[in-house]
Structures are given as C-alpha cells and as structure tokens.
Scaffold this active site. Structure first.
Site, PDB file in Angstrom:
ATOM      1  N   ALA A  83       0.739  -0.463  -0.005  1.00 49.36           N
ATOM      2  CA  ALA A  83       0.067   0.575   0.134  1.00 49.36           C
ATOM      3  C   ALA A  83       0.748   1.102   0.139  1.00 49.36           C
ATOM      4  O   ALA A  83       1.813   1.232   0.891  1.00 49.36           O
ATOM      5  CB  ALA A  83      -0.696  -0.173   0.964  1.00 49.36           C
ATOM      6  N   SER A 126      12.421   0.239  -4.573  1.00 48.31           N
ATOM      7  CA  SER A 126      12.344   0.131  -5.603  1.00 48.31           C
ATOM      8  C   SER A 126      14.081   0.684  -5.834  1.00 48.31           C
ATOM      9  O   SER A 126      14.394   1.097  -4.989  1.00 48.31           O
ATOM     10  CB  SER A 126      11.056   2.063  -5.794  1.00 48.31           C
ATOM     11  OG  SER A 126      11.839   2.251  -6.808  1.00 48.31           O
ATOM     12  N   TYR A 151       8.035  10.670  -3.953  1.00 49.50           N
ATOM     13  CA  TYR A 151       8.310   9.715  -4.179  1.00 49.50           C
ATOM     14  C   TYR A 151       9.396   8.743  -3.974  1.00 49.50           C
ATOM     15  O   TYR A 151       9.284   8.131  -2.734  1.00 49.50           O
ATOM     16  CB  TYR A 151       7.450   8.501  -5.429  1.00 49.50           C
ATOM     17  CG  TYR A 151       7.813   7.469  -6.016  1.00 49.50           C
ATOM     18  CD1 TYR A 151       6.595   7.042  -5.014  1.00 49.50           C
ATOM     19  CD2 TYR A 151       8.546   6.992  -6.296  1.00 49.50           C
ATOM     20  CE1 TYR A 151       6.393   5.716  -5.222  1.00 49.50           C
ATOM     21  CE2 TYR A 151       8.220   5.574  -6.325  1.00 49.50           C
ATOM     22  CZ  TYR A 151       7.694   4.928  -5.710  1.00 49.50           C
ATOM     23  OH  TYR A 151       7.356   3.911  -5.880  1.00 49.50           O
ATOM     24  N   LYS A 155      10.326   6.349  -0.220  1.00 48.61           N
ATOM     25  CA  LYS A 155      11.028   4.963  -0.544  1.00 48.61           C
ATOM     26  C   LYS A 155      12.041   4.722   0.164  1.00 48.61           C
ATOM     27  O   LYS A 155      12.581   4.224   1.323  1.00 48.61           O
ATOM     28  CB  LYS A 155      11.432   4.148  -1.002  1.00 48.61           C
ATOM     29  CG  LYS A 155       9.608   3.800  -2.241  1.00 48.61           C
ATOM     30  CD  LYS A 155       9.152   2.617  -1.778  1.00 48.61           C
ATOM     31  CE  LYS A 155       7.586   3.008  -2.494  1.00 48.61           C
ATOM     32  NZ  LYS A 155       6.774   1.747  -1.785  1.00 48.61           N
TER      33      LYS A 155
HETATM   34  P1  NAD Z   1      -1.391   0.596  -6.876  1.00 49.02           P
HETATM   35  O1  NAD Z   1      -1.725   1.981  -6.954  1.00 49.02           O
HETATM   36  O2  NAD Z   1      -1.465  -0.141  -8.277  1.00 49.02           O
HETATM   37  O3  NAD Z   1      -0.855  -0.299  -6.035  1.00 49.02           O
HETATM   38  C1  NAD Z   1      -0.930   0.111  -4.414  1.00 49.02           C
HETATM   39  C2  NAD Z   1      -2.204  -0.172  -3.640  1.00 49.02           C
HETATM   40  O4  NAD Z   1      -2.533   0.749  -2.597  1.00 49.02           O
HETATM   41  C3  NAD Z   1      -3.262   0.194  -4.475  1.00 49.02           C
HETATM   42  O5  NAD Z   1      -4.391  -0.749  -4.535  1.00 49.02           O
HETATM   43  C4  NAD Z   1      -4.468   1.470  -3.296  1.00 49.02           C
HETATM   44  O6  NAD Z   1      -5.328   1.575  -3.783  1.00 49.02           O
HETATM   45  C5  NAD Z   1      -4.092   1.088  -2.392  1.00 49.02           C
HETATM   46  N1  NAD Z   1      -3.487   1.596  -1.402  1.00 49.02           N
HETATM   47  C6  NAD Z   1      -2.924   2.893  -1.251  1.00 49.02           C
HETATM   48  N2  NAD Z   1      -2.495   4.261  -0.175  1.00 49.02           N
HETATM   49  C7  NAD Z   1      -2.867   3.579   0.513  1.00 49.02           C
HETATM   50  C8  NAD Z   1      -3.643   3.138   1.930  1.00 49.02           C
HETATM   51  N3  NAD Z   1      -3.230   4.898   2.385  1.00 49.02           N
HETATM   52  N4  NAD Z   1      -4.120   2.563   2.947  1.00 49.02           N
HETATM   53  C9  NAD Z   1      -4.178   1.141   2.050  1.00 49.02           C
HETATM   54  N5  NAD Z   1      -4.242   0.817   0.896  1.00 49.02           N
HETATM   55  C10 NAD Z   1      -2.991   2.119  -0.095  1.00 49.02           C
HETATM   56  O7  NAD Z   1       0.790   0.734  -7.504  1.00 49.02           O
HETATM   57  P2  NAD Z   1       1.796  -0.654  -7.612  1.00 49.02           P
HETATM   58  O8  NAD Z   1       2.679  -0.362  -9.032  1.00 49.02           O
HETATM   59  O9  NAD Z   1       1.150  -2.154  -7.405  1.00 49.02           O
HETATM   60  O10 NAD Z   1       2.975  -0.347  -6.638  1.00 49.02           O
HETATM   61  C11 NAD Z   1       2.684  -1.638  -5.049  1.00 49.02           C
HETATM   62  C12 NAD Z   1       3.907  -0.923  -5.011  1.00 49.02           C
HETATM   63  O11 NAD Z   1       5.051  -1.075  -4.880  1.00 49.02           O
HETATM   64  C13 NAD Z   1       3.784   0.446  -3.716  1.00 49.02           C
HETATM   65  O12 NAD Z   1       4.581   0.667  -2.491  1.00 49.02           O
HETATM   66  C14 NAD Z   1       4.927   1.343  -4.857  1.00 49.02           C
HETATM   67  O13 NAD Z   1       4.990   2.019  -4.450  1.00 49.02           O
HETATM   68  C15 NAD Z   1       5.969  -0.052  -5.238  1.00 49.02           C
HETATM   69  N6  NAD Z   1       6.408  -0.024  -6.261  1.00 49.02           N
HETATM   70  C16 NAD Z   1       5.851   0.194  -7.615  1.00 49.02           C
HETATM   71  C17 NAD Z   1       6.885   0.063  -9.021  1.00 49.02           C
HETATM   72  C18 NAD Z   1       6.529   0.665 -10.292  1.00 49.02           C
HETATM   73  O14 NAD Z   1       6.436   0.728 -11.497  1.00 49.02           O
HETATM   74  N7  NAD Z   1       4.785  -0.001 -10.335  1.00 49.02           N
HETATM   75  C19 NAD Z   1       7.587   0.111  -9.196  1.00 49.02           C
HETATM   76  C20 NAD Z   1       8.712   0.234  -8.009  1.00 49.02           C
HETATM   77  C21 NAD Z   1       7.759   0.020  -6.399  1.00 49.02           C
HETATM   78  C1  UD1 Z   2       9.969   5.935 -12.834  1.00 48.37           C
HETATM   79  C2  UD1 Z   2       9.630   6.627 -12.372  1.00 48.37           C
HETATM   80  C3  UD1 Z   2      10.256   5.950 -10.763  1.00 48.37           C
HETATM   81  C4  UD1 Z   2       9.444   4.586 -10.532  1.00 48.37           C
HETATM   82  C5  UD1 Z   2       9.245   3.625 -11.858  1.00 48.37           C
HETATM   83  C6  UD1 Z   2       8.870   2.873 -11.723  1.00 48.37           C
HETATM   84  C7  UD1 Z   2      10.594   8.882 -12.968  1.00 48.37           C
HETATM   85  C8  UD1 Z   2      11.687   9.561 -13.602  1.00 48.37           C
HETATM   86  N1  UD1 Z   2      11.118   7.907 -12.558  1.00 48.37           N
HETATM   87  O1  UD1 Z   2      11.397   5.181 -13.819  1.00 48.37           O
HETATM   88  O2  UD1 Z   2      10.639   6.588  -9.930  1.00 48.37           O
HETATM   89  O3  UD1 Z   2      10.116   3.881  -9.242  1.00 48.37           O
HETATM   90  O4  UD1 Z   2       8.990   4.266 -12.702  1.00 48.37           O
HETATM   91  O5  UD1 Z   2       6.999   3.368 -11.780  1.00 48.37           O
HETATM   92  O6  UD1 Z   2       9.560   8.977 -13.698  1.00 48.37           O
HETATM   93  N2  UD1 Z   2       9.535   7.120 -20.759  1.00 48.37           N
HETATM   94  C9  UD1 Z   2       9.306   7.895 -22.363  1.00 48.37           C
HETATM   95  N3  UD1 Z   2       7.760   8.109 -22.566  1.00 48.37           N
HETATM   96  C10 UD1 Z   2       7.135   7.924 -22.069  1.00 48.37           C
HETATM   97  C11 UD1 Z   2       7.321   7.747 -20.809  1.00 48.37           C
HETATM   98  C12 UD1 Z   2       8.594   6.794 -20.411  1.00 48.37           C
HETATM   99  O7  UD1 Z   2      10.678   7.651 -23.576  1.00 48.37           O
HETATM  100  O8  UD1 Z   2       6.274   8.352 -22.168  1.00 48.37           O
HETATM  101  C13 UD1 Z   2      10.982   6.410 -21.227  1.00 48.37           C
HETATM  102  C14 UD1 Z   2      11.899   7.132 -20.152  1.00 48.37           C
HETATM  103  O9  UD1 Z   2      12.151   8.406 -20.290  1.00 48.37           O
HETATM  104  C15 UD1 Z   2      12.663   6.082 -19.153  1.00 48.37           C
HETATM  105  C16 UD1 Z   2      12.048   4.390 -19.675  1.00 48.37           C
HETATM  106  O10 UD1 Z   2      10.796   5.032 -20.687  1.00 48.37           O
HETATM  107  O11 UD1 Z   2      13.677   5.972 -19.960  1.00 48.37           O
HETATM  108  C17 UD1 Z   2      11.409   4.081 -18.624  1.00 48.37           C
HETATM  109  O12 UD1 Z   2      10.110   4.731 -17.656  1.00 48.37           O
HETATM  110  P1  UD1 Z   2       9.345   4.697 -16.928  1.00 48.37           P
HETATM  111  O13 UD1 Z   2       8.060   3.836 -17.204  1.00 48.37           O
HETATM  112  O14 UD1 Z   2       8.678   6.023 -16.530  1.00 48.37           O
HETATM  113  O15 UD1 Z   2      10.051   4.820 -15.532  1.00 48.37           O
HETATM  114  P2  UD1 Z   2      11.397   4.631 -15.335  1.00 48.37           P
HETATM  115  O16 UD1 Z   2      12.296   6.256 -15.765  1.00 48.37           O
HETATM  116  O17 UD1 Z   2      12.748   3.758 -14.792  1.00 48.37           O
END
Ligand code: NAD
Ligand code: UD1
Length: 340
Positions: A83, A126, A151, A155
C-alpha cells in the site's frame, strides 16, 4: 485458525498478482486496501482465475484501530506491504500525501505488527533508492543516494526506518525488495495494470497508443549515451515479481534482520527496443516522436540479479516477448481497465 498473510495494497497492480500467487500456493490471504488507486474488481477476477477470493477489508493502512482489529480477528503470520502512492510527478505536487501514505502508513503498520507480535514484513521498495549512480549493474551493497523527488525519498526513508527497527529488536525479519520496472500482466488477461488517468510509465503508455486511446508516444530523449540514444531500463514481468515475493516470504522466516534484494532481470532494454517488441507482439504500429529528456530521468538502470538468485533461488523466467504480449492481451481484453 490457519496462518494468514496480510497483503496491504492487495487490489493494486503488483499486489493483485502477488495475492494470486499466494492463493495458488495455498496461503490464506487477507487484503487491506483503501481502493484509492484500484478497484475491488481485481479481487473478483482472482476468483475467476483460481477459484478463491481473498478476504477483503476496505480501509487505510494508517488506521491503527482497524489494523489492531485485523490482527485480533486473524492469525496473521506475515505482512506483504504494497500500500502506498507511486506517481513521481504527483509526489512533487502533493508531497504531504506521499509522506503520509508511504511513511506514516508504514510506521503505523509496524506499530500494529509489533503490538500483535507479527514480526515478518516484506516491503515494496524501488530501484529509485540507488539515485543517479552510473555503476551498472546495480548491486544491493552500493550506497543508496537521495532520490530527486518526494516519492523516491519516501521509499528511502521507509528503508531507513525499517533498518532502524530491525536493529532495535532482532526478532524482526524484514525484506526490502527493490523492484526495477514491473510490466506485463497475468497470462489470462483478467488482471493487469490499470492506471488512473494518462499513464506516466512507458509500457502502459505504449499499450494505450496501440489500442487507440492515446495518439502518440513521446520518447523522452534520444541523446543518452546508450546503444540507440534512448533510456535503458530493466523491465521485469509482474508475475516474476510476484513469485519473487513468495521466495522472499519463505526466506525471511529463516533469516531474521534486514534482507535487501533487487527484483530485476539483469537485462536492460531501450525505449526503442520496447516499442519494436510491442509492435511485433500486437501487430499494431506505435506512433511516436522524440522530445526532450524528462527531468529526473537517468540514462540507464539495470539490476544485478545475483543476490536474489543466490539467497532465494529465484530468477525472473519471463522474457521481453512474454512481457509485451501479456501487457497487450490485458489491454486488448480490457480497453477501459477494470471500468466496464
Ligand atoms: P498500485 O497503485 O496499483 O497499488 C497500490 C495499492 O495501495 C492500491 O490498490 C491503492 O489503492 C492502495 N493504497 C494506497 N494507499 C493506501 C493506504 N493509505 N491504505 C490502504 N491502501 C492504500 O501500485 P503498484 O504498482 O501495485 O505498486 C505497489 C507498491 O510497489 C507501491 O508501494 C509502489 O510504490 C511500489 N513500487 C511500484 C513500482 C511500479 O513500477 N509499479 C516500482 C517500484 C515500487
Ligand atoms: C519511473 C520513476 C521511478 C519509479 C518507476 C516505476 C521517474 C523519473 N522515475 O521510472 O521513480 O520507481 O517509474 O514506477 O518518473 N519513457 C518515454 N516516454 C514515456 C514514458 C517513459 O520515453 O511516455 C521512457 C523514460 O524516459 C525511461 C523509460 O521510458 O527511459 C522508462 O520510463 P518509466 O516507465 O517512466 O520508468 P522509470 O523512468 O524507470
């Protein structure tokens, strides 16, 4: 009462795939989610896939009374804590929401866990905690550096808080899982990533261009020192990520203290490679134009995946074709995500 796993954020993108993997492995699961960025429909879809619906509690991870009730009502053995809020751009506009949900949420959860004597925790961190280092591949033992946005800082703060907690009481077993770039969807096409508004991340953006909901992808920069000038990232299939959580959960029950693992593939792909792979899988043309670099982006980022392999016996099994094919299947079957 059977031992159960509490999954916070379990109806979200990564949480729903991990809940499915837990149910399929025979765990009992309680999901706590406030649905601020997800739909309970994802949990109903889990029932379609595996025949089991996890118990669902709608509520906030900052609600201490609710947490106490969950720990009293259920025999929780460990918590997988997804979450939180995750949009980098939004975090610069609403920093207090990010620190409240991500930092205060984790502190409240840990207080309730300590009170209930539930001391096994898997936290969604992350690769952003590595900052803008150029030392590739990223190994878990290189020093973290302060991320450039709230953000990312939330983390890193939580990682540091959990390290302090583990030092203060050796009975805690905590995994900090540093995700690289999660993409794709379950192969059924029933659950997947359902961004709220225009996506910030690359693959959901490409998917929405392919389905015709967005006109054109902006490629953020083509002058990076990479093979084709576009940014390189370590994309990992969300099901591999889910399986990594199960491995971490098993490992921490035998490994008290803090355990840090990267969850990545160890392979980087450029933006143009992602576009080409998606075009091949979908048979659609992805219209794109190159624009300026996005502020805060780094040239390249990929994991050293060997610590997770050595400690957990886990590696990502699914390659690029599977990632983009599964992302496309989900998008094609659910053009409006969970909104029917
Ligand atoms: P997501 O938004 O799909 O899932 C997060 C869930 O948490 C959602 O269902 C939301 O409703 C719930 N939530 C948010 N705040 C809450 C609260 N205060 N109480 C209860 N529920 C709450 O995101 P995700 O992509 O599944 O990410 C999950 C975790 O992984 C997050 O902590 C995110 O920061 C981390 N993360 C995601 C990515 C990514 O690219 N998706 C990358 C690195 C880390
Ligand atoms: C982003 C976040 C990072 C987060 C991660 C997963 C930023 C600066 N970083 O990482 O903190 O943990 O998402 O949620 O936002 N790109 C394009 N066009 C687009 C979108 C992305 O060219 O419309 C490129 C980006 O420049 C990058 C790659 O695609 O080179 C991946 O981008 P993205 O999916 O946003 O992930 P991160 O930048 O790695």
């Amino acid at each position: 009462m059977n031992d159960k796993i509490l999954v916070t954020g379990g109806s979200g993108y990564i949480g729903s795939h991990t809940t499915l993997a837990l149910l399929q492995a025979g765990y009992d699961v309680v999901v706590l989610d406030n649905l601020s960025n997800s739909s309970a429909e994802s949990l109903e879809r889990l029932e379609c896939i595996c025949g089991i619906m996890p118990e669902f509690v709608k509520g906030d991870v900052r609600d201490r009374d609710l947490l106490d009730k969950i720990f009293t009502d259920h025999n929780i053995r460990a918590v997988l804590h997804f979450a939180g809020l995750k949009a980098v751009g939004e975090s610069t506009q609403q920093p207090l929401d990010y620190y409240s949900n991500n930092v205060l949420g984790t502190v409240t959860l840990c207080q309730a866990m300590a009170n209930a004597n539930v001391l096994n925790l898997v936290f969604s961190s992350s690769a952003t905690v590595y900052g803008d280092t150029t030392q590739m591949p990223l190994r878990e033992d290189i020093p973290t550096s302060t991320p450039t946005n709230p953000y990312g800082r939330s983390k890193l703060m939580v990682e540091e808080i959990l390290q302090d907690l583990a030092k203060s009481d050796p009975r805690w077993s905590i995994a900090l899982l540093r995700y690289f770039n999660p993409v794709g969807a379950h192969q059924s096409g029933l659950i997947g990533e359902d961004p709220n508004g225009p996506p910030n991340n690359l693959l959901p953006y490409i998917s929405q261009v392919a389905i015709g909901q967005l006109k054109q992808l902006s490629v953020f920069g083509s002058d990076y020192p990479t093979q084709d000038g576009t940014g390189v990232r370590d994309y990992i299939h969300v099901q591999d990520l889910a399986e990594g959580h199960l491995s971490a959960l098993k490992a921490i029950s035998l490994k008290p203290g803090i355990n840090i693992w990267n969850l990545g593939t160890g392979i980087g792909y450029s933006v143009l490679e992602m576009i080409r792979a998606f075009e091949l899988a979908s048979g659609r043309t992805i219209s794109y134009c190159v624009v300026d670099r996005r502020a805060g982006d780094i040239a390249e980022c990929w994991a050293s995946a060997s610590k997770a392999e050595n400690d957990l016996g886990w590696t990502a099994k699914r390659g690029l074709t599977e990632m983009v094919s599964d992302a496309w299947r989900w998008q094609e079957k659910n053009p409006n995500g969970y909104r029917r």
